[in-house]
Structures are given as structure tokens and as C-alpha cells.
Scaffold this motif. Structure first.
Motif, PDB file in Angstrom:
ATOM      1  N   ARG A 159      -1.157 101.822 -38.362  1.00  0.00           N
ATOM      2  CA  ARG A 159      -2.483 101.518 -39.072  1.00  0.00           C
ATOM      3  C   ARG A 159      -2.747 102.157 -40.536  1.00  0.00           C
ATOM      4  NH1 ARG A 159      -5.467  98.085 -35.786  1.00  0.00           N
ATOM      5  NH2 ARG A 159      -4.941  98.513 -33.644  1.00  0.00           N
ATOM      6  N   ARG A 160      -2.295 103.543 -40.569  1.00  0.00           N
ATOM      7  CA  ARG A 160      -2.503 104.240 -41.928  1.00  0.00           C
ATOM      8  C   ARG A 160      -1.379 103.770 -42.674  1.00  0.00           C
ATOM      9  NH1 ARG A 160      -1.876 109.006 -39.842  1.00  0.00           N
ATOM     10  NH2 ARG A 160       0.316 109.508 -40.167  1.00  0.00           N
ATOM     11  N   SER A 161      -0.261 103.275 -42.283  1.00  0.00           N
ATOM     12  CA  SER A 161       0.608 102.561 -43.205  1.00  0.00           C
ATOM     13  C   SER A 161       0.037 101.144 -43.578  1.00  0.00           C
ATOM     14  CB  SER A 161       2.155 102.570 -42.325  1.00  0.00           C
ATOM     15  OG  SER A 161       2.568 103.661 -41.894  1.00  0.00           O
ATOM     16  N   ILE A 162      -0.270 100.504 -42.888  1.00  0.00           N
ATOM     17  CA  ILE A 162      -0.720  99.124 -43.310  1.00  0.00           C
ATOM     18  C   ILE A 162      -1.907  99.587 -44.502  1.00  0.00           C
ATOM     19  CG2 ILE A 162      -2.167  97.275 -42.634  1.00  0.00           C
ATOM     20  CD1 ILE A 162      -0.822  97.495 -39.674  1.00  0.00           C
ATOM     21  N   ALA A 163      -2.762 100.270 -44.230  1.00  0.00           N
ATOM     22  CA  ALA A 163      -3.690 100.714 -45.250  1.00  0.00           C
ATOM     23  C   ALA A 163      -3.039 101.053 -46.563  1.00  0.00           C
ATOM     24  CB  ALA A 163      -4.714 101.826 -44.835  1.00  0.00           C
ATOM     25  N   ALA A 164      -1.874 102.054 -46.582  1.00  0.00           N
ATOM     26  CA  ALA A 164      -1.626 102.413 -47.630  1.00  0.00           C
ATOM     27  C   ALA A 164      -0.685 101.325 -48.496  1.00  0.00           C
ATOM     28  CB  ALA A 164      -0.380 103.700 -47.201  1.00  0.00           C
ATOM     29  N   LEU A 165      -0.126 100.448 -47.780  1.00  0.00           N
ATOM     30  CA  LEU A 165       0.608  99.425 -48.430  1.00  0.00           C
ATOM     31  C   LEU A 165      -0.450  98.472 -49.245  1.00  0.00           C
ATOM     32  CD1 LEU A 165       3.404  98.708 -46.022  1.00  0.00           C
ATOM     33  CD2 LEU A 165       3.644  99.557 -48.172  1.00  0.00           C
ATOM     34  N   GLY A 166      -1.653  98.284 -48.713  1.00  0.00           N
ATOM     35  CA  GLY A 166      -2.682  97.544 -49.265  1.00  0.00           C
ATOM     36  C   GLY A 166      -2.173  96.091 -49.414  1.00  0.00           C
ATOM     37  N   ASP A 167      -2.382  95.384 -50.651  1.00  0.00           N
ATOM     38  CA  ASP A 167      -2.020  94.158 -50.838  1.00  0.00           C
ATOM     39  C   ASP A 167      -0.611  93.740 -51.114  1.00  0.00           C
ATOM     40  OD1 ASP A 167      -1.905  95.027 -53.405  1.00  0.00           O
ATOM     41  OD2 ASP A 167      -3.429  93.939 -54.250  1.00  0.00           O
ATOM     42  N   ARG A 168       0.260  94.811 -50.810  1.00  0.00           N
ATOM     43  CA  ARG A 168       1.851  94.575 -51.164  1.00  0.00           C
ATOM     44  C   ARG A 168       2.249  93.677 -49.857  1.00  0.00           C
ATOM     45  NH1 ARG A 168       2.260 101.150 -52.316  1.00  0.00           N
ATOM     46  NH2 ARG A 168       1.903 101.263 -54.305  1.00  0.00           N
ATOM     47  N   ILE A 169       1.315  93.960 -48.616  1.00  0.00           N
ATOM     48  CA  ILE A 169       1.922  93.034 -47.624  1.00  0.00           C
ATOM     49  C   ILE A 169       0.827  92.222 -47.209  1.00  0.00           C
ATOM     50  CG2 ILE A 169       3.497  94.836 -46.698  1.00  0.00           C
ATOM     51  CD1 ILE A 169       1.250  95.593 -44.808  1.00  0.00           C
ATOM     52  N   ASP A 170       0.921  91.396 -46.318  1.00  0.00           N
ATOM     53  CA  ASP A 170      -0.181  90.425 -45.830  1.00  0.00           C
ATOM     54  C   ASP A 170      -0.850  91.194 -44.713  1.00  0.00           C
ATOM     55  OD1 ASP A 170      -1.734  88.617 -44.732  1.00  0.00           O
ATOM     56  OD2 ASP A 170      -0.253  86.890 -44.562  1.00  0.00           O
ATOM     57  N   GLY A 171      -1.856  91.804 -45.264  1.00  0.00           N
ATOM     58  CA  GLY A 171      -2.419  93.116 -44.265  1.00  0.00           C
ATOM     59  C   GLY A 171      -3.230  92.175 -42.994  1.00  0.00           C
ATOM     60  N   ARG A 172      -3.859  91.110 -43.438  1.00  0.00           N
ATOM     61  CA  ARG A 172      -4.544  90.564 -42.107  1.00  0.00           C
ATOM     62  C   ARG A 172      -3.755  90.052 -41.102  1.00  0.00           C
ATOM     63  NH1 ARG A 172      -8.952  86.177 -43.708  1.00  0.00           N
ATOM     64  NH2 ARG A 172      -9.703  88.075 -44.803  1.00  0.00           N
ATOM     65  N   ALA A 173      -2.712  89.480 -41.561  1.00  0.00           N
ATOM     66  CA  ALA A 173      -1.396  89.043 -40.562  1.00  0.00           C
ATOM     67  C   ALA A 173      -1.009  90.018 -39.938  1.00  0.00           C
ATOM     68  CB  ALA A 173      -0.799  88.130 -41.147  1.00  0.00           C
ATOM     69  N   VAL A 174      -0.518  91.171 -40.572  1.00  0.00           N
ATOM     70  CA  VAL A 174       0.124  92.364 -40.010  1.00  0.00           C
ATOM     71  C   VAL A 174      -0.835  93.037 -38.987  1.00  0.00           C
ATOM     72  CG1 VAL A 174       1.000  94.652 -40.192  1.00  0.00           C
ATOM     73  CG2 VAL A 174       1.583  92.605 -41.780  1.00  0.00           C
ATOM     74  N   ILE A 175      -2.120  93.234 -39.359  1.00  0.00           N
ATOM     75  CA  ILE A 175      -3.043  93.665 -38.486  1.00  0.00           C
ATOM     76  C   ILE A 175      -3.287  92.961 -37.138  1.00  0.00           C
ATOM     77  CG2 ILE A 175      -5.507  94.427 -38.287  1.00  0.00           C
ATOM     78  CD1 ILE A 175      -5.616  95.380 -41.236  1.00  0.00           C
ATOM     79  N   ALA A 176      -3.380  91.802 -37.137  1.00  0.00           N
ATOM     80  CA  ALA A 176      -3.317  90.638 -36.270  1.00  0.00           C
ATOM     81  C   ALA A 176      -2.502  90.945 -35.274  1.00  0.00           C
ATOM     82  CB  ALA A 176      -3.706  89.316 -36.646  1.00  0.00           C
ATOM     83  N   ALA A 177      -1.071  91.005 -35.647  1.00  0.00           N
ATOM     84  CA  ALA A 177       0.061  91.203 -34.821  1.00  0.00           C
ATOM     85  C   ALA A 177      -0.044  92.519 -34.319  1.00  0.00           C
ATOM     86  CB  ALA A 177       1.354  90.869 -35.690  1.00  0.00           C
ATOM     87  N   TRP A 178      -0.303  93.627 -34.996  1.00  0.00           N
ATOM     88  CA  TRP A 178      -0.602  94.682 -34.441  1.00  0.00           C
ATOM     89  C   TRP A 178      -1.427  94.953 -33.206  1.00  0.00           C
ATOM     90  CZ3 TRP A 178       2.875  98.406 -33.572  1.00  0.00           C
ATOM     91  CH2 TRP A 178       2.395  99.675 -33.253  1.00  0.00           C
ATOM     92  N   ASP A 179      -2.636  94.208 -33.370  1.00  0.00           N
ATOM     93  CA  ASP A 179      -3.811  94.260 -32.473  1.00  0.00           C
ATOM     94  C   ASP A 179      -3.197  93.559 -31.364  1.00  0.00           C
ATOM     95  OD1 ASP A 179      -5.480  95.614 -34.169  1.00  0.00           O
ATOM     96  OD2 ASP A 179      -6.604  93.599 -34.758  1.00  0.00           O
ATOM     97  N   GLU A 180      -2.558  92.525 -31.491  1.00  0.00           N
ATOM     98  CA  GLU A 180      -1.827  91.959 -30.244  1.00  0.00           C
ATOM     99  C   GLU A 180      -0.889  92.688 -29.451  1.00  0.00           C
ATOM    100  OE1 GLU A 180       1.693  88.311 -29.626  1.00  0.00           O
ATOM    101  OE2 GLU A 180       0.475  88.348 -31.367  1.00  0.00           O
ATOM    102  N   ALA A 181      -0.380  93.540 -30.317  1.00  0.00           N
ATOM    103  CA  ALA A 181       0.805  94.505 -29.502  1.00  0.00           C
ATOM    104  C   ALA A 181      -0.025  95.638 -28.790  1.00  0.00           C
ATOM    105  CB  ALA A 181       1.678  95.271 -30.440  1.00  0.00           C
TER     106      ALA A 181
END
Length: 227
Positions: free
Chosen positions: A89-111
Motif C-alpha cells: 500500500r505504501r508503494s501504491i501511494a508513492a507511485l500516485g497517478d503513475r499507475i491506475d491506483g484505483r484498479a490496483v487497490i481493488a486487486a490488492w484488496d481482493e488478494a
């Protein structure tokens, strides 16, 4: 472990014939191992047979007696996936809008909602990259580089399904592994977590091509995780 386990594995592995200690000219432990024939597989080849062979190797590793081997700790590959939650989650936050954060968080929450490995820690290679696999005419002939050896959750062995195999070979690998749904989910989540951590941590030190390739890889996992 290598000598004892080698007899239980379906292909040769580099069993040490000599072991060296750190010294002034080389400050790390070292080993001498026999040469194993074969070439590394390449993406784009027909790797279905390799996928089935590699799944057999993973299943054989899992079945080996634990022998009191070391259990993975911290955030090492093979620990319970929840131990990667904070750093991911820290890595997702650090990458910001460089990635599709919403989609990545949804996938990680699923995992994070997937069941944990229910059994005792099993033997893992832990680094089944193409460069650590040897093939001849499409079949697995050897597995090398056991630097990540240890015991833990076998979900990390899903790695080549996302780093090497195309969709067809990945499906063959999944079927031959026989992992349940939760283990497969944790498997792609390990690949996602590792890529996010690597990208966020090394953003300022890697090339633009490496950044773009890793972002595409993250997006591929997120979009195709249910295929």
C-alpha cells in the motif's frame, strides 16, 4: 538440503560439490556445482510442455520432507501475504497517478481477502525466473539458482505464470499445479506486490523503458488476473 532433495525432484538441480567461506578477495559464501545442460526459455515460444513440467517440479518440491528447513520471514517471498500489505500500500501511494491506483487497490484488496495457506510451510525455490530454468526442445531439463530457497506459502511459485508464460501456457501451468483458487490469487498478488515495490523504490534509478515495462506488467496482471 540440495543433496537430500535432489533425488526427489524430476530434473537435475545444482548439488554442491564444494563449499567456500567468505574471504578477503570474495566476502560471500560460494559453491562449486556441476554444469547442467540446457538453454533458458524465452517468451514467445510454445511453452505449454514446459509449464506442465515446471508444475511437476513445484509439486515435487512441496512434497519434500521439511527437514527443519528455514521458514521465510519479514517480507521475503513466501511469507503470509498479509505481511506484504503495508509495503504494498505504501508503494501504491508513492507511485500516485503513475499507475491506475484505483484498479490496483481493488486487486490488492481482493488478494487480502483470500484465505491464507492452510498447511505447514513447504519448500520453495522462490525465484522461478526464465534465467533459472533450463530447457531442451521445449522440456524442462534443470532448475538452478536456489538462493531463495526456504519454506513458506507455495503461492510464490505462480511467478512464471505471469513473468514467462502466455495465456495458454499459464492455463496449463495452473491446471497442472492444482492450486486452489485462494493460492492462485495470492500468487498473482505476489507478482503485483513485488513489481509495485520495485518500481516505487527504484523509480529514480531505472530507465524510462524499465518504468514503462513495469507499469505495463502491473496493468497486465490487474486486467488479466481473472482469466
Amino acid at each position: 538440503m540440495a543433496a537430500a532433495a535432489g533425488a526427489h525432484l524430476p530434473v537435475p538441480v545444482p548439488v554442491p560439490v564444494a563449499v567456500g567461506r567468505p574471504g578477503g578477495d570474495y566476502p560471500w559464501p560460494w559453491t562449486v556445482v556441476p554444469w547442467l545442460d540446457g538453454l533458458n526459455p524465452e517468451a514467445g515460444q510454445d511453452l505449454v510442455d514446459l509449464a506442465v513440467d515446471l508444475a511437476g517440479f513445484v509439486r515435487a518440491m512441496i512434497a519434500i520432507d521439511p527437514m527443519g528447513g528455514p521458514v521465510k520471514e519479514g517480507i521475503q517471498r513466501g511469507v503470509p501475504l498479509v505481511q506484504r500489505d503495508e509495503v504494498t500500500r505504501r508503494s501504491i501511494a508513492a507511485l500516485g497517478d503513475r499507475i491506475d491506483g484505483r484498479a490496483v487497490i481493488a486487486a490488492w484488496d481482493e488478494a487480502m481477502a483470500a484465505d491464507e495457506w492452510p498447511g505447514p510451510p513447504v519448500w520453495l525455490h522462490g525465484d522461478l525466473l526464465a534465467g533459472n530454468l533450463l530447457v531442451d526442445r521445449g522440456r524442462l531439463t534443470g532448475v538452478i539458482d536456489f538462493g531463495g530457497l526456504g519454506r513458506g506459502d507455495p503461492a510464490v511459485e505462480v511467478r512464471p505464470g505471469w513473468s514467462l508464460f502466455d495465456a495458454r501456457a499459464r492455463a496449463a501451468y495452473r491446471e497442472a499445479l492444482g492450486f486452489d483458487e485462494a493460492t492462485w490469487v495470492r500468487g498473482w498478488a505476489w507478482m503485483l506486490s513485488g513489481s509495485l515495490y520495485w518500481l516505487a523504490d527504484l523509480w529514480d534509478f531505472i530507465s524510462e523503458d524499465d518504468r514503462e515495462d513495469t507499469i505495463r506488467y502491473i496493468d497486465y496482471i490487474v486486467r488479466h488476473r481473472h482469466d
